[in-house]
Write an enzyme that holds these catalytic residues in place. Structure first.
Site, PDB file in Angstrom:
ATOM      1  N   ARG A   1       0.766  -1.312   0.042  1.00 31.16           N
ATOM      2  CA  ARG A   1      -0.028  -0.122  -0.089  1.00 31.16           C
ATOM      3  C   ARG A   1       0.827   1.252  -0.014  1.00 31.16           C
ATOM      4  O   ARG A   1       1.993   1.247   0.435  1.00 31.16           O
ATOM      5  CB  ARG A   1      -0.951   0.011   1.154  1.00 31.16           C
TER       6      ARG A   1
ATOM      7  N   GLU B   1      -7.229   7.422   7.298  1.00 29.36           N
ATOM      8  CA  GLU B   1      -6.191   8.265   8.206  1.00 29.36           C
ATOM      9  C   GLU B   1      -5.737   9.085   7.088  1.00 29.36           C
ATOM     10  O   GLU B   1      -4.995  10.302   7.485  1.00 29.36           O
ATOM     11  CB  GLU B   1      -4.926   7.216   8.596  1.00 29.36           C
TER      12      GLU B   1
ATOM     13  N   ARG C   1      -5.543   6.095   0.297  1.00 29.61           N
ATOM     14  CA  ARG C   1      -4.786   4.617   0.503  1.00 29.61           C
ATOM     15  C   ARG C   1      -4.935   3.767  -0.527  1.00 29.61           C
ATOM     16  O   ARG C   1      -5.850   3.499  -0.965  1.00 29.61           O
ATOM     17  CB  ARG C   1      -5.005   4.148   1.624  1.00 29.61           C
TER      18      ARG C   1
ATOM     19  N   CYS D   1       0.499  11.002   9.381  1.00 30.23           N
ATOM     20  CA  CYS D   1       1.325  10.416  10.229  1.00 30.23           C
ATOM     21  C   CYS D   1       3.139  10.273   9.594  1.00 30.23           C
ATOM     22  O   CYS D   1       3.082   9.932   8.494  1.00 30.23           O
ATOM     23  CB  CYS D   1       1.117   9.031  10.511  1.00 30.23           C
TER      24      CYS D   1
ATOM     25  N   THR E   1       5.430   8.331  10.233  1.00 25.11           N
ATOM     26  CA  THR E   1       5.924   7.156   9.774  1.00 25.11           C
ATOM     27  C   THR E   1       5.546   6.771   8.319  1.00 25.11           C
ATOM     28  O   THR E   1       6.362   5.845   7.923  1.00 25.11           O
ATOM     29  CB  THR E   1       5.124   5.982  10.606  1.00 25.11           C
TER      30      THR E   1
ATOM     31  N   ARG F   1       4.160   0.461   2.467  1.00 29.99           N
ATOM     32  CA  ARG F   1       4.135  -0.621   3.340  1.00 29.99           C
ATOM     33  C   ARG F   1       3.921  -1.809   2.732  1.00 29.99           C
ATOM     34  O   ARG F   1       2.728  -2.028   1.995  1.00 29.99           O
ATOM     35  CB  ARG F   1       3.188  -0.449   4.496  1.00 29.99           C
TER      36      ARG F   1
ATOM     37  N   ARG G   1       3.888  -6.882  12.980  1.00 28.78           N
ATOM     38  CA  ARG G   1       2.237  -6.496  13.613  1.00 28.78           C
ATOM     39  C   ARG G   1       1.427  -7.691  13.695  1.00 28.78           C
ATOM     40  O   ARG G   1       1.768  -8.720  13.223  1.00 28.78           O
ATOM     41  CB  ARG G   1       1.660  -5.497  12.406  1.00 28.78           C
TER      42      ARG G   1
ATOM     43  N   GLU H   1      -1.879  -3.028  12.993  1.00 28.70           N
ATOM     44  CA  GLU H   1      -1.183  -2.595  14.312  1.00 28.70           C
ATOM     45  C   GLU H   1      -2.011  -2.570  15.600  1.00 28.70           C
ATOM     46  O   GLU H   1      -3.319  -2.397  15.254  1.00 28.70           O
ATOM     47  CB  GLU H   1      -0.871  -0.943  13.786  1.00 28.70           C
TER      48      GLU H   1
END
Ligand code: ADP
Ligand code: ILO
Length: 387
Positions: free
Chosen positions: A157, A256, A260, A302, A304, A311, A340, A345
């Site tokens: 993703r 988020e 995505r 975020c 990260t 990811r 994870r 997560e």
């Protein structure tokens, strides 16, 4: 605990919603934080400083940095340090604990974002610049598990923000609706293997929603980390999921991040999954302008996810390594991987299935991020076979 803004009005007045009360605060653009917010911030910081949180926020937010940043606001949205750190302070079990309410926060509050970014992305310094995008080709990656002995499924993703719109905590309800409309139109114009349909979360049958979550397609509901970061306002409005016909290409809208983009399928054919994601990002990128920063790469809510925002994960069963968690974690650290649970997560590994992915996303190209995950997963499978 004080919750970040629940909505902002054009005149620069914003309101905060606690459990049942709406408290009004008046903040002048680019000016210092008002007294009430400052007092609340100080109080919460004191409490947080006394916790044993293992988050990166706890580690890096020294009193000195807190004092330096506590009176600042971002020029366009008046976001404060509290908006950035509320999630980490409300949730001391956070791994990271910080979000950027708007893109300017990465600069205005750089004194806390920079060290966290550096540690999370393994050495991306404040003087570093994220490289230009380079996807390369999935053809370079052979199937990680040709005999289907270990890998249940593979997923790649990336996240994107849309130019002209702030991140979640600063979006108005009208902007959520606008973004959803724009993205839905763009997604419906995709062709070939990307042809599909959009399902809004608002009005979705609860049973169907749960099934999509259980099948690992849809984002979960009620994420306390996002909620405390001010990213769940107006939920479920403006949120939704797009599927292609085969359900191996999906796009999340306004969870988020604004977007995505996800490619996933059963088995370990990383190259095929990656190529499908690249095709999807490129097709969507022709219809929607993505926000990219010179230094930080693709902009995300975020820290990260900055940089490539890639990811790449496998759902994998490694029964022998599973008996020696310390060894699994050591190997994961060595290959820059993150472990994870089965439902993502902050979840547990059910039936010995872990979600293992590349950890860092900044300071390397998309191709290098995939290669890092590929090489690490290969090494883990080898270690399992030799255990
Ligand atoms: P992300 O930040 O990448 O969206 P999350 O940890 O929030 O990841 O997980 C989102 C969903 O994706 C979860 O349901 C998770 O189980 C699922 N998922 C992640 N990796 C895989 C995979 N390799 N195969 C199947 N589902 C996956
Ligand atoms: N704020 C959470 C999640 C951090 C990274 N993950 C995501 C989904 N952005 C934490 O600090 O544990």
């Amino acid at each position: 605990m004080l919750i970040p803004p629940q909505g902002r009005l054009r005149c620069g007045v914003f309101f905060r919603q606690t459990q049942s009360v709406i408290v009004r605060h008046y903040a002048k653009k680019g000016k210092e934080v008002d007294k009430a917010t400052l007092a609340e911030m100080e109080k919460q910081y004191q409490k947080f400083a006394n916790t044993s949180s293992k988050s990166l926020l706890k580690k890096h937010l020294t009193k000195e940095i807190f004092d330096k940043l506590k009176t600042r606001t971002t020029p366009s949205f008046n976001s404060t340090l509290l908006h950035c750190i509320n999630s980490g302070m409300c949730n001391p079990d956070s791994g990271v604990g910080i979000y950027a309410p708007d893109a300017e926060s990465y600069k205005v509050f750089g004194a806390i974002f920079d060290p966290i970014i550096e540690e999370y992305h393994r050495g991306f310094k404040k003087t570093d610049k994220h490289p230009e995008s380079c996807y390369g080709s999935g053809k370079d990656f052979a199937n990680l598990d040709p005999d289907n002995a270990f890998i249940v499924s593979t997923r790649v993703r990336c996240g994107r923000s849309v130019q002209g719109y702030p991140f979640n905590p600063c979006l108005t309800e009208q902007q959520y609706a606008e973004l959803e409309y724009k993205l839905c139109s763009a997604l419906h114009s995709l062709e070939g293997e990307y042809y599909g349909s959009y399902m809004p979360l608002a009005g979705m049958d609860k049973q169907m929603q749960q099934k999509l979550i259980d099948d690992h397609f849809l984002f979960k509901e009620g994420d306390r980390f996002l909620e405390a970061a001010g990213a769940s306002r107006f939920w479920p409005n403006g949120r939704g999921i797009f599927f292609n016909k085969k359900r191996n290409f999906l796009v999340w809208v306004n969870e988020e991040d604004h977007i995505r983009i996800i490619s996933m399928e059963k088995g370990g054919d990383l190259g095929r999954v990656y190529d499908r994601m690249i095709g999807g990002v490129e097709a969507l990128g022709k219809k929607v302008k993505f926000s990219r920063d010179e230094r930080l790469g693709f902009l995300t809510f975020c820290p990260t996810n900055l940089g490539t925002s890639i990811r790449a994960s496998v759902h994998i069963k490694l029964p022998k390594l599973n008996e020696n968690k310390e060894k699994m974690q050591k190997l994961a650290d060595k290959y820059h991987l993150q472990v994870r649970g089965t439902s993502g997560e902050h979840s547990e590994a059910k039936g010995g299935v872990h979600d293992i992915s590349n950890k860092r996303r900044m300071g390397l190209t998309e191709y290098e991020a995939i290669k890092e995950m590929h090489d690490g997963i290969k090494a883990l499978i080898k270690a399992e076979c030799n255990a």
